[in-house]
Design a protein around this motif. Structure first.
Motif, mmCIF file in Angstrom:
data_model
loop_
_atom_site.group_PDB
_atom_site.id
_atom_site.type_symbol
_atom_site.label_atom_id
_atom_site.label_comp_id
_atom_site.label_asym_id
_atom_site.label_seq_id
_atom_site.Cartn_x
_atom_site.Cartn_y
_atom_site.Cartn_z
ATOM 1 N N THR A 229 2.577 88.919 92.423
ATOM 2 C CA THR A 229 3.872 88.424 92.670
ATOM 3 C C THR A 229 4.555 89.014 93.965
ATOM 4 O O THR A 229 5.062 88.343 94.659
ATOM 5 C CB THR A 229 4.915 88.824 91.447
ATOM 6 O OG1 THR A 229 4.708 88.291 90.344
ATOM 7 C CG2 THR A 229 6.227 88.500 91.715
ATOM 8 N N LEU A 230 3.959 90.373 94.129
ATOM 9 C CA LEU A 230 4.490 90.881 95.258
ATOM 10 C C LEU A 230 3.790 90.213 96.780
ATOM 11 O O LEU A 230 4.222 90.057 97.618
ATOM 12 C CB LEU A 230 4.117 92.365 95.424
ATOM 13 C CG LEU A 230 4.807 93.084 94.442
ATOM 14 C CD1 LEU A 230 4.679 94.661 94.494
ATOM 15 C CD2 LEU A 230 6.627 92.974 94.838
ATOM 16 N N VAL A 231 2.489 90.119 96.336
ATOM 17 C CA VAL A 231 1.638 89.544 97.434
ATOM 18 C C VAL A 231 2.156 88.183 97.711
ATOM 19 O O VAL A 231 2.352 87.491 99.117
ATOM 20 C CB VAL A 231 0.303 89.397 97.194
ATOM 21 C CG1 VAL A 231 -0.649 88.520 97.975
ATOM 22 C CG2 VAL A 231 -0.261 90.692 97.007
ATOM 23 N N GLY A 232 2.474 87.239 96.645
ATOM 24 C CA GLY A 232 3.097 85.941 97.051
ATOM 25 C C GLY A 232 4.399 85.784 97.708
ATOM 26 O O GLY A 232 4.640 84.779 98.496
ATOM 27 N N ASN A 233 5.130 87.090 97.624
ATOM 28 C CA ASN A 233 6.394 86.928 98.248
ATOM 29 C C ASN A 233 6.235 87.438 99.788
ATOM 30 O O ASN A 233 7.341 87.150 100.291
ATOM 31 C CB ASN A 233 7.490 87.895 97.352
ATOM 32 C CG ASN A 233 8.063 87.417 96.281
ATOM 33 O OD1 ASN A 233 9.153 86.380 96.442
ATOM 34 N ND2 ASN A 233 7.487 87.034 95.143
ATOM 35 N N TYR A 234 5.546 88.289 99.920
ATOM 36 C CA TYR A 234 5.532 89.170 101.194
ATOM 37 C C TYR A 234 4.180 88.543 102.119
ATOM 38 O O TYR A 234 4.119 89.071 103.355
ATOM 39 C CB TYR A 234 5.409 90.532 100.823
ATOM 40 C CG TYR A 234 6.577 90.862 100.382
ATOM 41 C CD1 TYR A 234 8.116 90.936 100.978
ATOM 42 C CD2 TYR A 234 6.644 91.501 99.122
ATOM 43 C CE1 TYR A 234 9.111 91.625 100.481
ATOM 44 C CE2 TYR A 234 7.814 91.886 98.336
ATOM 45 C CZ TYR A 234 9.063 91.870 98.861
ATOM 46 O OH TYR A 234 10.231 92.506 98.586
ATOM 47 N N VAL A 235 3.145 87.844 101.465
ATOM 48 C CA VAL A 235 2.256 87.584 102.303
ATOM 49 C C VAL A 235 2.136 85.979 102.397
ATOM 50 O O VAL A 235 1.496 85.508 101.343
ATOM 51 C CB VAL A 235 0.756 88.025 101.866
ATOM 52 C CG1 VAL A 235 -0.267 87.803 102.965
ATOM 53 C CG2 VAL A 235 0.846 89.516 101.779
ATOM 54 N N PRO A 236 2.799 85.189 103.275
ATOM 55 C CA PRO A 236 2.854 83.964 103.169
ATOM 56 C C PRO A 236 1.782 82.958 103.049
ATOM 57 O O PRO A 236 1.687 82.177 102.632
ATOM 58 C CB PRO A 236 3.751 83.575 104.411
ATOM 59 C CG PRO A 236 4.636 84.655 104.763
ATOM 60 C CD PRO A 236 3.649 85.773 104.310
ATOM 61 N N VAL A 237 0.883 83.520 103.908
ATOM 62 C CA VAL A 237 -0.689 83.016 103.899
ATOM 63 C C VAL A 237 -1.133 83.028 102.629
ATOM 64 O O VAL A 237 -1.819 81.704 102.240
ATOM 65 C CB VAL A 237 -1.705 83.711 104.911
ATOM 66 C CG1 VAL A 237 -2.853 83.046 105.097
ATOM 67 C CG2 VAL A 237 -0.889 83.940 106.213
ATOM 68 N N LEU A 238 -1.125 83.774 101.651
ATOM 69 C CA LEU A 238 -1.641 83.668 100.277
ATOM 70 C C LEU A 238 -0.545 83.215 99.372
ATOM 71 O O LEU A 238 -0.945 83.155 98.021
ATOM 72 C CB LEU A 238 -2.154 85.332 100.122
ATOM 73 C CG LEU A 238 -3.118 85.908 100.990
ATOM 74 C CD1 LEU A 238 -3.366 87.290 100.343
ATOM 75 C CD2 LEU A 238 -4.252 84.869 100.824
ATOM 76 N N ASP A 239 0.395 82.640 99.794
ATOM 77 C CA ASP A 239 1.449 82.294 98.710
ATOM 78 C C ASP A 239 1.046 81.109 97.942
ATOM 79 O O ASP A 239 1.238 81.366 96.643
ATOM 80 C CB ASP A 239 2.907 81.806 99.545
ATOM 81 C CG ASP A 239 3.759 81.384 98.380
ATOM 82 O OD1 ASP A 239 4.037 82.059 97.378
ATOM 83 O OD2 ASP A 239 4.433 80.305 98.686
ATOM 84 N N LEU A 240 0.199 80.123 98.455
ATOM 85 C CA LEU A 240 -0.215 78.884 97.543
ATOM 86 C C LEU A 240 -1.337 79.355 96.443
ATOM 87 O O LEU A 240 -1.303 79.187 95.343
ATOM 88 C CB LEU A 240 -0.812 77.931 98.581
ATOM 89 C CG LEU A 240 -1.341 76.793 98.030
ATOM 90 C CD1 LEU A 240 -0.319 76.061 96.912
ATOM 91 C CD2 LEU A 240 -1.985 75.769 98.902
ATOM 92 N N VAL A 241 -2.301 80.367 97.056
ATOM 93 C CA VAL A 241 -3.514 80.728 96.441
ATOM 94 C C VAL A 241 -2.828 81.538 95.271
ATOM 95 O O VAL A 241 -3.204 81.416 93.854
ATOM 96 C CB VAL A 241 -4.320 81.481 97.145
ATOM 97 C CG1 VAL A 241 -5.378 82.121 95.957
ATOM 98 C CG2 VAL A 241 -5.087 80.848 98.123
ATOM 99 N N VAL A 242 -1.990 82.462 95.136
ATOM 100 C CA VAL A 242 -1.285 83.332 94.249
ATOM 101 C C VAL A 242 -0.673 82.622 93.337
ATOM 102 O O VAL A 242 -0.562 83.055 92.186
ATOM 103 C CB VAL A 242 -0.395 84.597 94.960
ATOM 104 C CG1 VAL A 242 0.409 85.087 94.015
ATOM 105 C CG2 VAL A 242 -1.368 85.391 95.896
ATOM 106 N N SER A 243 0.251 81.635 93.803
ATOM 107 C CA SER A 243 1.088 80.705 92.878
ATOM 108 C C SER A 243 0.118 80.021 91.848
ATOM 109 O O SER A 243 0.475 79.678 90.876
ATOM 110 C CB SER A 243 1.886 79.645 93.481
ATOM 111 O OG SER A 243 1.312 78.683 94.239
#
Length: 320
Positions: free
Chosen positions: A23-37
């Motif tokens: 959740t934190l990575v998805g919120n603060y690292v935009p590049v990884l947002d799609l993968v994390v979601s």
């Protein structure tokens, strides 16, 4: 019994921490947002598979509580609780040793429920119309592209062309959402199998693509959509046309997949050159005529059982 409970508690805590990290990575690292979601439900799936539904629910509750403290209660609700449905469904299915196809179906159902709940939560809790916001973003992007083209001396799209493009987006959005559900479920199933294999817990994969078969009822769905699209072609704003178009697109995608499976079977069964399969994929996704031909091949296979897979299954059931 006490050892298993302690082990389940430790594993659930670790997986909850991983979900919070996602959740934190998805919120603060935009590049990884799609993968994390897409892969966010993975820790919940692993917890459900390893320890059961009760522990996966507890894992989800702990994740939601931590995210509510670190970010916001709304974030905990919209991301953790809603997306957690996919993890709960798939984890429990894997716990019960269901077939890969059943797991994919459960995951797709969970993904669709998550999408619906996310839209409702955004509307009632944040007063955001997700669909309207999506199309406003599309229009802004198209307008910006148009202005850039005109700035560099190229002719941009006219107002009529922009309206037509928006109408196309409106038509394909429902089928796009429906098709994204199995893709999300498939990605999580693939990742879950990889992680479980590392832990010594092996779960079966899908049969070879050359053996995949689709229900013949898909043909009825495909032709029903085609009839609606044909009958209401002059009234494309009506619900029957929009619903028919969505059904037609879904049927087309499934027939396309069946046609590609037939090509794969031909390559393997007839020892044809291996280059045929990647060439077929390239042409299918770059040339409309080729994709239509593959759809026809898929329909032909469903009607006449070219690979004789259904016939063999029926004979097995009769002898069994």
């Amino acid at each position: 019994m006490q050892y298993h409970r302690t082990s389940a508690l430790v594993e659930s805590g670790i997986l909850a921490a991983v979900a919070v990290l996602f959740t934190l990575v998805g919120n603060y690292v935009p590049v990884l947002d799609l993968v994390v979601s897409i892969l966010w439900p993975l820790p919940i799936i692993l917890c459900g598979r390893r320890n059961g539904l009760k522990w996966s629910i507890l894992c989800l509750i702990v994740t939601g509580a931590v995210v509510a403290v670190l970010l916001s209660p709304l974030q905990a609700l919209t991301q953790c609780v809603i997306l957690g449905l996919i993890g709960l469904f798939m984890g429990e299915g894997m716990r019960r040793q269901l077939s890969p196809a059943s797991i994919l179906l459960l995951g797709s159902l969970g993904a669709l429920l998550s999408t619906g709940l996310s839209i409702l939560a955004a509307y009632y809790l944040m007063d955001i119309n997700v669909v309207k916001s999506f199309f406003e973003g599309i229009e802004e992007s198209l307008t910006m592209s148009n202005e850039i083209f005109q700035t560099i001396g190229m002719s941009g799209m006219t107002a009529v062309q922009l309206a037509q493009l928006r109408h196309i987006f409106e038509l394909i959005l429902p089928s796009g959402v429906l098709l994204s559900a199995p893709i999300t479920a498939f990605a999580n199933y693939w990742a879950a199998r990889k992680v479980l294999a590392r832990m010594g817990d092996y779960y079966p994969w899908f049969p070879p693509a050359s053996r995949w078969t689709m229900p013949r009822g898909i043909l009825l769905v495909y032709f029903a959509g085609m009839v609606c699209v044909t009958l209401y072609q002059k009234n494309q704003d009506l619900l029957p046309y929009r619903a028919g178009y969505t059904v037609f697109m879904l049927g087309s995608m499934l027939l396309l997949l069946q046609g590609l499976c037939l090509i794969r079977w031909y390559v393997e069964e007839k020892n044809a050159p291996r280059i045929i399969m990647p060439l077929a994929l390239l042409l299918t996704f770059t040339m409309p005529l080729a994709s239509q031909l593959v759809v026809v091949m898929g329909a032909y296979e469903m009607l006449f059982d070219v690979r004789k897979i259904r016939r063999a299954k029926q004979e097995e059931e009769n002898h069994g």
